[in-house]
Design an enzyme around this catalytic site. Structure first.
Site, short mmCIF file in Angstrom:
data_model
loop_
_atom_site.label_atom_id
_atom_site.label_comp_id
_atom_site.label_asym_id
_atom_site.label_seq_id
_atom_site.Cartn_x
_atom_site.Cartn_y
_atom_site.Cartn_z
N PHE A 113 35.04 32.71 54.11
CA PHE A 113 34.96 34.13 54.51
C PHE A 113 33.49 34.58 54.60
CE2 PHE A 113 35.00 38.33 52.07
CZ PHE A 113 35.00 39.11 53.21
N TYR A 124 35.20 31.57 35.27
CA TYR A 124 34.50 31.78 36.55
C TYR A 124 33.14 32.43 36.31
CZ TYR A 124 33.57 33.93 41.14
OH TYR A 124 32.99 34.35 42.31
P1 NAD Z 1 36.06 31.49 50.41
O1 NAD Z 1 37.13 30.82 49.59
O2 NAD Z 1 36.44 32.03 51.73
O3 NAD Z 1 34.80 30.54 50.59
C1 NAD Z 1 34.54 29.44 49.77
C2 NAD Z 1 34.26 28.27 50.71
O4 NAD Z 1 33.86 27.15 49.91
C3 NAD Z 1 35.50 27.83 51.50
O5 NAD Z 1 35.13 27.57 52.84
C4 NAD Z 1 35.94 26.56 50.78
O6 NAD Z 1 36.66 25.67 51.65
C5 NAD Z 1 34.61 26.01 50.32
N1 NAD Z 1 34.69 25.12 49.17
C6 NAD Z 1 35.36 25.32 48.00
N2 NAD Z 1 35.16 24.29 47.17
C7 NAD Z 1 34.34 23.43 47.82
C8 NAD Z 1 33.78 22.16 47.49
N3 NAD Z 1 34.01 21.58 46.31
N4 NAD Z 1 33.00 21.56 48.41
C9 NAD Z 1 32.75 22.12 49.61
N5 NAD Z 1 33.26 23.31 49.98
C10 NAD Z 1 34.04 23.95 49.09
O7 NAD Z 1 35.46 32.64 49.47
P2 NAD Z 1 34.29 33.68 49.69
O8 NAD Z 1 34.83 34.98 49.24
O9 NAD Z 1 33.72 33.53 51.04
O10 NAD Z 1 33.23 33.20 48.58
C11 NAD Z 1 31.95 32.65 48.91
C12 NAD Z 1 31.09 32.66 47.65
O11 NAD Z 1 30.86 33.99 47.22
C13 NAD Z 1 31.70 31.93 46.46
O12 NAD Z 1 30.67 31.24 45.77
C14 NAD Z 1 32.23 33.06 45.60
O13 NAD Z 1 32.31 32.69 44.23
C15 NAD Z 1 31.18 34.11 45.84
N6 NAD Z 1 31.62 35.47 45.56
C16 NAD Z 1 32.61 36.03 46.32
C17 NAD Z 1 32.98 37.35 46.05
C18 NAD Z 1 34.06 38.06 46.84
O14 NAD Z 1 34.36 39.20 46.51
N7 NAD Z 1 34.64 37.43 47.86
C19 NAD Z 1 32.34 38.06 45.03
C20 NAD Z 1 31.38 37.43 44.26
C21 NAD Z 1 31.00 36.14 44.55
C1 UD1 Z 2 36.36 39.48 42.83
C2 UD1 Z 2 36.23 38.11 43.51
C3 UD1 Z 2 35.38 37.22 42.67
C4 UD1 Z 2 34.06 37.91 42.43
C5 UD1 Z 2 34.24 39.29 41.77
C6 UD1 Z 2 32.91 40.04 41.70
C7 UD1 Z 2 38.06 37.43 44.94
C8 UD1 Z 2 39.41 36.80 45.03
N1 UD1 Z 2 37.55 37.53 43.70
O1 UD1 Z 2 37.06 39.37 41.58
O2 UD1 Z 2 35.16 35.99 43.37
O3 UD1 Z 2 33.22 37.13 41.65
O4 UD1 Z 2 35.10 40.05 42.61
O5 UD1 Z 2 33.10 41.34 41.24
O6 UD1 Z 2 37.49 37.82 45.94
N2 UD1 Z 2 44.49 43.92 42.25
C9 UD1 Z 2 45.64 44.66 42.37
N3 UD1 Z 2 46.62 44.19 43.20
C10 UD1 Z 2 46.50 43.03 43.92
C11 UD1 Z 2 45.31 42.27 43.78
C12 UD1 Z 2 44.33 42.76 42.92
O7 UD1 Z 2 45.81 45.70 41.75
O8 UD1 Z 2 47.45 42.69 44.67
C13 UD1 Z 2 43.40 44.45 41.40
C14 UD1 Z 2 42.97 43.49 40.33
O9 UD1 Z 2 43.77 43.62 39.20
C15 UD1 Z 2 41.53 43.94 40.11
C16 UD1 Z 2 41.07 44.45 41.49
O10 UD1 Z 2 42.27 44.66 42.22
O11 UD1 Z 2 41.45 44.99 39.20
C17 UD1 Z 2 40.20 43.46 42.22
O12 UD1 Z 2 40.84 42.19 42.16
P1 UD1 Z 2 40.32 40.94 43.03
O13 UD1 Z 2 40.19 41.34 44.44
O14 UD1 Z 2 41.20 39.78 42.67
O15 UD1 Z 2 38.83 40.74 42.55
P2 UD1 Z 2 38.09 40.54 41.15
O16 UD1 Z 2 38.98 39.98 40.11
O17 UD1 Z 2 37.35 41.81 40.87
#
Ligand code: NAD
Ligand code: UD1
Length: 317
Positions: free
Chosen positions: A16, A155
């Site tokens: 993503f 995590y």
């Molecule tokens: P995502 O799952 O879409 O992206 C993760 C990507 O890493 C995927 O393309 C997956 O196939 C790849 N991947 C996973 N394990 C792997 C491995 N062992 N080797 C190679 N590729 C691998 O999730 P995202 O939301 O795009 O997250 C990207 C980064 O941002 C992650 O490090 C995540 O922890 C961090 N992050 C995301 C959020 C959020 O809210 N989405 C918040 C804080 C941090």
């Molecule tokens: C998310 C990220 C994590 C990141 C963190 C940083 C994802 C999946 N996780 O965690 O990688 O490091 O932010 O702040 O992107 N909730 C509901 N209903 C649902 C799903 C979730 O109420 O159907 C609530 C959860 O209980 C939580 C909030 O929404 O309170 C956010 O949940 P979620 O999107 O899973 O993210 P985080 O746990 O905050």
């Protein structure tokens, strides 16, 4: 695309945030290599980037087992890697609680492999996707980067351990590296298919179909939701900067919203057909989260620009 353009490796580039980061790099004229094991990432996320002809290679590679072999044929042909954006991870806090060892192997192990490569090959900069989860349950808000980190999930622990490794490689081996602490990222291409997916992707998916939304707990927990296009800007700015500062930077908006209020807005934007149900609160969750945003502004000139309602509309479109 010039041969002299910087060669940037994006781990997790089919995911993503990764695919939006690739789009942004291509806009800036970089040569991009994606390393991804496609565990959650999809080739379709890179369709636009591939269509523009900018992506040099997309290599299927498990980063947690090392990246030297995957990159060797690429560097033989195109020259050395200039910068690495390390996003590959398993991203679910809840999954990490269920499988802490696996989380450590992927999330901490991959970071060590990336840093070993950067050290050995003289990579100019590593930008790393850390998380607001490193802070744990803090009591002063907004959350500033100099607060004591006490993560409350595997995590968060492995993201923080990765930050410490970045700091060690910077101090001892001279690898310039910036940890970026993302708050809750949302936007197009976020995959809603797992129960562990990001809340906005799940709410959007359900509300569009007129299905009920499930809020865990009373919904009073807050998050700072930052649009993926803004995050990609911050990531690319950090990766391309030649700063050797070792401090971590928050990437958020500085604004918080409760999950219940979020649910109401998503339902309204989708025509008001869904009801909001409640379920038991999730264990191991933080209650409140909102970023202090000044340090990223000072270091990178970065500010999040997309308002939540505009980002939600783009996500729902
Ligand atoms: P995502 O799952 O879409 O992206 C993760 C990507 O890493 C995927 O393309 C997956 O196939 C790849 N991947 C996973 N394990 C792997 C491995 N062992 N080797 C190679 N590729 C691998 O999730 P995202 O939301 O795009 O997250 C990207 C980064 O941002 C992650 O490090 C995540 O922890 C961090 N992050 C995301 C959020 C959020 O809210 N989405 C918040 C804080 C941090
Ligand atoms: C998310 C990220 C994590 C990141 C963190 C940083 C994802 C999946 N996780 O965690 O990688 O490091 O932010 O702040 O992107 N909730 C509901 N209903 C649902 C799903 C979730 O109420 O159907 C609530 C959860 O209980 C939580 C909030 O929404 O309170 C956010 O949940 P979620 O999107 O899973 O993210 P985080 O746990 O905050």
């Amino acid at each position: 695309m010039s041969e002299r353009a910087p060669l940037v490796v994006v781990t997790g580039g089919a995911g993503f945030i990764g695919s939006h980061t690739v789009d942004r790099l291509l806009e800036q004229g970089a040569r991009v290599v994606v390393l991804d094991n496609f565990s959650t990432g999809k080739r379709a996320n890179l369709a636009a980037a591939i269509g523009r002809g900018g992506v040099l290679e997309i290599v299927t590679c498990d980063v947690s087992t090392g990246i030297f072999a995957a990159l060797a044929p690429i560097t033989a042909q195109h020259g050395p890697v200039d910068r690495i954006i390390h996003l590959a991870a398993q991203v679910s806090v809840i999954a990490s609680i269920a499988s802490p060892v696996v989380d450590g192997q992927i999330n901490y192990g991959s970071t060590l492999h990336v840093l070993e490569y950067a050290r050995a090959m003289g990579v100019k900069k590593v930008a790393f996707a850390s998380s607001a989860a490193v802070y744990g349950d803090v009591s002063t808000f907004p959350v500033t980067e100099d607060l004591h980190c006490q993560p409350v999930s595997p995590y968060g622990i492995h993201k923080y351990a990765s930050e410490l490794a970045l700091d060690y490689y910077a101090a001892v081996h001279g690898v310039a590296a910036t940890p970026l602490r993302f708050f809750n990222v949302y936007g197009p291409r976020q995959d809603p298919s797992s129960p562990y997916s990001g809340v906005i992707s799940i709410f959007a998916d359900r509300a569009r179909a007129g299905r009920d939304l499930l809020v865990f707990g009373d919904g009073g927990q807050t998050r700072d939701f930052v649009y993926v296009g803004d995050v990609a800007r911050a990531v690319v700015a950090a990766a391309m900067s030649d700063s050797t500062s070792r401090v971590a930077l928050n990437v958020g908006t500085g604004r918080e919203i409760t999950v219940l209020e979020l649910a109401r807005i998503v339902v309204e934007l989708c025509g008001g057909r869904s009801a909001i149900q409640h379920a038991a609160p999730r264990a191991g969750e933080i209650v409140r989260s909102v970023a202090a945003v000044e340090r990223a502004h000072t270091a990178l000139g970065f500010r999040a620009e997309v308002a939540l309602v505009d980002g939600l509309r783009a996500t729902l479109a």
